[in-house]
Design an enzyme around this catalytic site. Structure first.
Site, PDB file in Angstrom:
ATOM      1  N   CYS A 114       0.792  -1.236   0.000  1.00 45.50           N
ATOM      2  CA  CYS A 114       0.000   0.000   0.000  1.00 45.50           C
ATOM      3  C   CYS A 114       0.824   1.286   0.000  1.00 45.50           C
ATOM      4  O   CYS A 114       0.794   2.035  -0.977  1.00 45.50           O
ATOM      5  CB  CYS A 114      -0.924  -0.008   1.213  1.00 45.50           C
ATOM      6  SG  CYS A 114      -2.074  -1.382   1.203  1.00 45.50           S
TER       7      CYS A 114
HETATM    8  N1  LIG Z   1      -2.548  -6.366   1.921  1.00 43.43           N
HETATM    9  C1  LIG Z   1      -3.020  -5.369   2.618  1.00 43.43           C
HETATM   10  O1  LIG Z   1      -2.724  -5.243   3.767  1.00 43.43           O
HETATM   11  C2  LIG Z   1      -3.974  -4.364   2.026  1.00 43.43           C
HETATM   12  C3  LIG Z   1      -4.551  -3.415   2.884  1.00 43.43           C
HETATM   13  C4  LIG Z   1      -5.458  -2.514   2.355  1.00 43.43           C
HETATM   14  C5  LIG Z   1      -5.751  -2.543   0.996  1.00 43.43           C
HETATM   15  N2  LIG Z   1      -5.148  -3.466   0.177  1.00 43.43           N
HETATM   16  C6  LIG Z   1      -5.515  -3.480  -1.232  1.00 43.43           C
HETATM   17  O2  LIG Z   1      -6.331  -4.632  -1.479  1.00 43.43           O
HETATM   18  C7  LIG Z   1      -6.086  -5.128  -2.791  1.00 43.43           C
HETATM   19  C8  LIG Z   1      -5.698  -6.589  -2.729  1.00 43.43           C
HETATM   20  O3  LIG Z   1      -4.491  -6.685  -2.021  1.00 43.43           O
HETATM   21  P1  LIG Z   1      -3.946  -8.050  -1.439  1.00 43.43           P
HETATM   22  O4  LIG Z   1      -2.863  -7.665  -0.485  1.00 43.43           O
HETATM   23  O5  LIG Z   1      -5.047  -8.899  -0.935  1.00 43.43           O
HETATM   24  O6  LIG Z   1      -3.320  -8.718  -2.751  1.00 43.43           O
HETATM   25  P2  LIG Z   1      -2.833 -10.244  -2.898  1.00 43.43           P
HETATM   26  O7  LIG Z   1      -1.859 -10.221  -4.004  1.00 43.43           O
HETATM   27  O8  LIG Z   1      -2.446 -10.785  -1.570  1.00 43.43           O
HETATM   28  O9  LIG Z   1      -4.141 -11.019  -3.340  1.00 43.43           O
HETATM   29  C9  LIG Z   1      -4.774 -10.793  -4.538  1.00 43.43           C
HETATM   30  C10 LIG Z   1      -5.373 -12.104  -5.018  1.00 43.43           C
HETATM   31  O10 LIG Z   1      -6.098 -11.820  -6.201  1.00 43.43           O
HETATM   32  C11 LIG Z   1      -5.889 -12.918  -7.092  1.00 43.43           C
HETATM   33  N3  LIG Z   1      -6.217 -12.450  -8.427  1.00 43.43           N
HETATM   34  C12 LIG Z   1      -5.498 -11.679  -9.259  1.00 43.43           C
HETATM   35  N4  LIG Z   1      -6.171 -11.461 -10.390  1.00 43.43           N
HETATM   36  C13 LIG Z   1      -7.346 -12.105 -10.275  1.00 43.43           C
HETATM   37  C14 LIG Z   1      -8.469 -12.255 -11.123  1.00 43.43           C
HETATM   38  N5  LIG Z   1      -8.515 -11.687 -12.309  1.00 43.43           N
HETATM   39  N6  LIG Z   1      -9.505 -12.987 -10.664  1.00 43.43           N
HETATM   40  C15 LIG Z   1      -9.451 -13.605  -9.462  1.00 43.43           C
HETATM   41  N7  LIG Z   1      -8.420 -13.492  -8.627  1.00 43.43           N
HETATM   42  C16 LIG Z   1      -7.385 -12.752  -9.028  1.00 43.43           C
HETATM   43  C17 LIG Z   1      -4.449 -13.294  -6.879  1.00 43.43           C
HETATM   44  O11 LIG Z   1      -4.183 -14.612  -7.336  1.00 43.43           O
HETATM   45  C18 LIG Z   1      -4.318 -13.156  -5.367  1.00 43.43           C
HETATM   46  O12 LIG Z   1      -4.634 -14.357  -4.702  1.00 43.43           O
HETATM   47  C19 LIG Z   1      -5.033  -4.225  -3.396  1.00 43.43           C
HETATM   48  O13 LIG Z   1      -5.648  -3.219  -4.125  1.00 43.43           O
HETATM   49  C20 LIG Z   1      -4.358  -3.620  -2.183  1.00 43.43           C
HETATM   50  O14 LIG Z   1      -3.780  -2.369  -2.461  1.00 43.43           O
HETATM   51  C21 LIG Z   1      -4.280  -4.383   0.671  1.00 43.43           C
END
Ligand SMILES: NC(=O)c1ccc[n+]([C@@H]2O[C@H](COP(=O)([O-])OP(=O)(O)OC[C@H]3O[C@@H](n4cnc5c(N)ncnc54)[C@H](O)[C@@H]3O)[C@@H](O)[C@H]2O)c1
Length: 455
Positions: A293
């Site tokens: 982030c």
């Molecule tokens: N990790 C955090 O702490 C956090 C906190 C707040 C916001 N966010 C936001 O949340 C969002 C997700 O982050 P995350 O950390 O969970 O990412 P991540 O990479 O851990 O997980 C994303 C998942 O989405 C899957 N994916 C990708 N493309 C896909 C598709 N087309 N269809 C289905 N699945 C698909 C991936 O395989 C993966 O398992 C991002 O925008 C991030 O900025 C993350």
């Protein structure tokens, strides 16, 4: 609009609201990563039937076997959710069975540090053919203001079954429409001071009906929801929060570098300043920004700002300072080795912690990786230890191919660098056994030793 049609108009939304309140609605969560998987578990725990979707077949099969791939989530929680109906799949035709669909897919930067919305676009393309009347679609991925309206909705509208449309403000909510909202994820991984359900959930509907449905959905798992007037306001709220952190971390990193020159302990200063009961929030210096982030999200806004011929100077300056911190650490390691008549070139250096922050298993954008690469570039012989990450392979911005080394031969290293202050480490033992310790996190606070160099 006559009275009869008004009565009908509310029925679709009312029906969905009833299902959400009664927790009989089925919820699909797309992207079962650090955000989507815990969210699925939270919904399951509340008694809601969750269908998880992910394009990563290995994650799907692990979840289908009741196994977790996230360190802080025990497999027992997956099993418990499964007993409440939680399933994982890559079959997007099951979207049509869901009442609400939540998108939690990645939003990284491209090689040129521009927003990479390909995951959102791909997800929209995959789900659109399976959408049906009355469904709620919520985007949770962090992104610039306008993404829901300018990217997500146009794809859904273009590829969904003929006649179906995203509900617009002022249009008939009982027509052939689905509803769209944006609600940012605000979780702070590893921070257990606030329970997830106690973090208020910000929601912006594309229409008032969409906002209403999204509030009902999230009220099942969050103690408080905060409705804003548009998807753009909700998108911007998340960016404000992360830019606030990014800028303040840059400020404290800059003051750390100055304090070191002036012989002042910045950590002592922050602790003293934090006693002020108003007007000051403590941020702490470190070896650089990490995680999905804070190093990334501000650049989503600076990119979007260019469309408005606006230069986001605070974001750029904070980025410049924070991105320079790994270099600062490497320079400090060089200076520390110099005091014992050694150079980085040829020295054995152990980096403690590759996760981007303590007590988690996430190394995305971790400054430790950059520090290791820079040390290797200067021909140091580098090992790392991280209790949460037994191997570090290849990612978007690194290619290390390393395995965590045990903490048994600290005296064999010329320098031990504390890059991530995991709670598992026994810092007193580390200091007593190591020849030289460069501490980027003030993890050795309270330990008096001439071997410690703070940076
Ligand atoms: N990790 C955090 O702490 C956090 C906190 C707040 C916001 N966010 C936001 O949340 C969002 C997700 O982050 P995350 O950390 O969970 O990412 P991540 O990479 O851990 O997980 C994303 C998942 O989405 C899957 N994916 C990708 N493309 C896909 C598709 N087309 N269809 C289905 N699945 C698909 C991936 O395989 C993966 O398992 C991002 O925008 C991030 O900025 C993350």
């Amino acid at each position: 609009m006559n009275t009869a049609s008004l009565a009908i108009q509310t029925s679709q939304v009312d029906l969905q609201l009833q299902k959400l309140h009664a927790k009989t609605a089925k919820v699909g969560v797309i992207g079962l990563g650090y955000v989507g998987l815990p969210l699925s578990l939270l919904l399951s725990e509340a008694g809601i039937t969750v269908q998880g979707f992910d394009i990563d077949g290995s994650k799907v099969s692990q979840l289908e076997q009741g196994t977790s791939y996230i360190y802080r989530i025990p497999s027992t929680e997956i099993e418990r959710a499964r007993s409440q109906g939680f399933r994982a799949t890559s079959d997007f035709s099951l979207i049509s069975e869901q009442d609400a669909i939540i998108l939690c897919v990645p939003t990284p930067l491209t090689e040129h540090r521009d927003p990479d919305l390909s995951f959102i676009e791909c997800t929209a393309t995959n789900i659109a053919p399976w959408l049906r009347r009355g469904q709620l679609v919520v985007l949770e991925s962090t992104t610039y203001p306008g993404t829901t309206e300018e990217i997500l909705i146009p794809i859904l509208n273009r590829l969904c079954p003929e006649g179906l449309r995203a509900h617009e403000q002022g249009a008939d909510p009982d027509g052939n429409v689905f509803f769209v909202a944006f609600s940012p994820e605000r979780e702070d991984p590893g921070n257990n001071t606030v329970a997830r359900r106690d973090i208020p959930k910000v929601i912006g509907g594309h229409s008032p009906a969409a906002g209403l449905l999204a509030s009902a959905l999230y009220s099942t798992i969050f103690g408080k929801t905060v409705s804003v007037s548009s998807t753009q306001a909700a998108e911007m709220t998340k960016l404000l929060e992360n830019i606030y952190r990014c800028v303040n971390i840059a400020l404290v990193n800059e003051l750390k570098m100055l304090s070191q020159r002036m012989g002042i302990d910045i950590w002592e200063v922050i602790d003293a300043a934090a006693t002020k009961p108003f007007g000051f929030q403590a941020f702490y210096p470190g070896p650089g920004l990490g995680g999905h982030c804070i190093p990334i999200d501000p650049f989503y806004l600076s990119w979007k700002a260019r469309e408005w011929n606006f230069h986001t100077r605070f974001i750029e300056l904070a980025g410049e300072i924070n991105e320079g911190m790994p270099d600062y650490v490497v320079q400090a390691i060089g200076e520390a080795l110099n005091t014992v008549r050694k150079s980085i070139n040829g020295s054995r250096i152990l980096v403690l912690g590759v996760a981007y922050k303590k007590d988690i298993d996430d190394l995305r954008e971790s400054p430790s990786l950059e520090i290791i690469e820079k040390l290797q570039h200067e021909r140091a012989l580098v090992d790392y230890n991280d209790p949460y990450l037994p191997t570090v392979g290849r990612g978007r911005h690194y290619n290390l191919g390393m395995t965590s080394t045990p903490l048994t031969h600290l005296a064999d290293y010329d320098c031990v660098v504390i890059a991530t202050d995991h709670s598992d480490y026994d810092y007193a033992t580390i200091v007593s056994e190591a020849n030289l310790v460069v501490d980027t996190r003030n993890a050795t606070r309270g330990i008096v030793s001439t071997k410690i160099v703070h940076c």
